[in-house]
Design a protein around this motif. Sequence first.
Motif, short mmCIF file in Angstrom:
data_model
loop_
_atom_site.label_atom_id
_atom_site.label_comp_id
_atom_site.label_asym_id
_atom_site.label_seq_id
_atom_site.Cartn_x
_atom_site.Cartn_y
_atom_site.Cartn_z
N PRO A 84 -10.22 -16.05 -3.42
CA PRO A 84 -10.24 -16.96 -4.45
C PRO A 84 -10.96 -16.33 -5.67
O PRO A 84 -11.81 -15.72 -5.60
CB PRO A 84 -11.39 -18.03 -3.72
N GLY A 85 -10.26 -16.76 -6.76
CA GLY A 85 -10.89 -16.22 -8.06
C GLY A 85 -10.27 -14.85 -8.53
O GLY A 85 -10.73 -14.21 -9.54
N GLU A 86 -9.61 -14.12 -7.83
CA GLU A 86 -9.06 -12.74 -7.90
C GLU A 86 -7.78 -12.60 -8.65
O GLU A 86 -6.94 -13.60 -8.55
CB GLU A 86 -8.99 -12.10 -6.44
N ALA A 87 -7.62 -11.41 -9.22
CA ALA A 87 -6.57 -11.05 -9.88
C ALA A 87 -5.86 -9.99 -8.79
O ALA A 87 -6.45 -9.53 -8.26
CB ALA A 87 -6.60 -10.52 -11.36
N LEU A 88 -4.47 -10.12 -8.88
CA LEU A 88 -3.80 -9.11 -8.09
C LEU A 88 -2.95 -8.22 -8.82
O LEU A 88 -1.98 -8.60 -9.69
CB LEU A 88 -2.89 -9.92 -7.09
N ILE A 89 -3.17 -6.80 -8.53
CA ILE A 89 -2.40 -5.73 -9.12
C ILE A 89 -1.47 -5.00 -8.04
O ILE A 89 -2.26 -4.39 -7.14
CB ILE A 89 -3.20 -4.91 -9.99
N ALA A 90 -0.09 -5.25 -7.66
CA ALA A 90 0.47 -4.87 -6.70
C ALA A 90 1.35 -3.67 -7.00
O ALA A 90 1.32 -3.27 -8.33
CB ALA A 90 1.33 -6.02 -6.16
N PHE A 91 1.76 -3.13 -6.14
CA PHE A 91 2.70 -2.02 -6.11
C PHE A 91 4.08 -2.07 -5.24
O PHE A 91 3.77 -2.18 -3.85
CB PHE A 91 1.88 -0.60 -5.87
N GLY A 92 5.01 -1.75 -5.71
CA GLY A 92 6.19 -1.69 -5.05
C GLY A 92 6.49 -3.03 -4.31
O GLY A 92 7.19 -2.92 -3.19
#
Length: 336
Positions: free
Chosen positions: A246-254
């Motif tokens: 909760p409250g996080e940003a997500l930086i994904a890959f692929g």
Amino acid sequence: MARTIDITADRQAALEAASAALADGFAIAIPTETVYGLAADATNPLAIARIYETKGRPRFNPLICHMADLAMAEEHAEFDPVSRALAKAFWPGPLTLVLPLKRESPIHSLATAGLDSVGIRVPKGFAGALIGAFGRPLAAPSANTSGGVSATSAAHVEADLGARIPLILDAGPSAVGVESTIVKAEGGQLRLLRPGGLAAREIERIAGQPLLRAKAASAAIEAPGMLASHYAPGASVRLNATAVEPGEALIAFGSAAVSGADSARIVLDLSPRGDLAEAAANLFDYMKRADASGARSIAFSPIPEEGLGEAINDRLQRAAAPRDSRTGNRMENRAR
């Protein structure tokens, strides 16, 4: 506030304005293929001091000195055969070589943090032309507050340092997106001091030998980017995430599936197709965007260690390093 000049609109005006500001001892923001740099005359101690003051950078942390070409570099540093071969293969480009400083070089000791060696790079494009026109090497760390996320656009520089410098040269987004790879030849061996925009395997191919990795926890500060904590946004950083809290940003890959992504403050994918070069180019911009979302922390999906993934993971590990809870500042490795 800083004046901004679009290089693509008026290259000559940019060259003239930049040369004049550098001659007057100012630090200015210039584009390179890696990230935007905060550049000043590497032979002028007052100009170099402005870099440290503008960034809030520790003065024990040396600066890379940028040259117009190999010939200029040879005026200031001693080249061993392997380093010269690497320079011929990869300059101009995202490779920094740490070399013995010639006694007669006018590069000031403030730029080298008092070391008897100097980190040298020949950048591509406008930066190299500017150095050639100016006629002296430029000390140029990344154009951002020390320890923070590096700038990969003129807008990033304006938001961070615009009130502290007189001039920003705008050439659009940086093509590589992470800082240069730093290598030092020593005792017949090559050491990788900082992974960067040139993959280690390419260096090993030309050198004909493996790169030895420094142990981050014990390595002395021989080159920029070796502080234990560096490249950090305001939000905390969590690595190898398989779920979003909760409250996080997500930086994904692929396009990796991450549990809870639909409830993240913001979701960004460094490269949906899993291209590490694209991921490197997007890394710092996406970190800034995630930080601006108001997230308390930024979760990163796992990123492969191969190729440019080594440089990306190096930046992320330093961004995630512990910070001094008493001051809110990132903890610094002060080993010399």
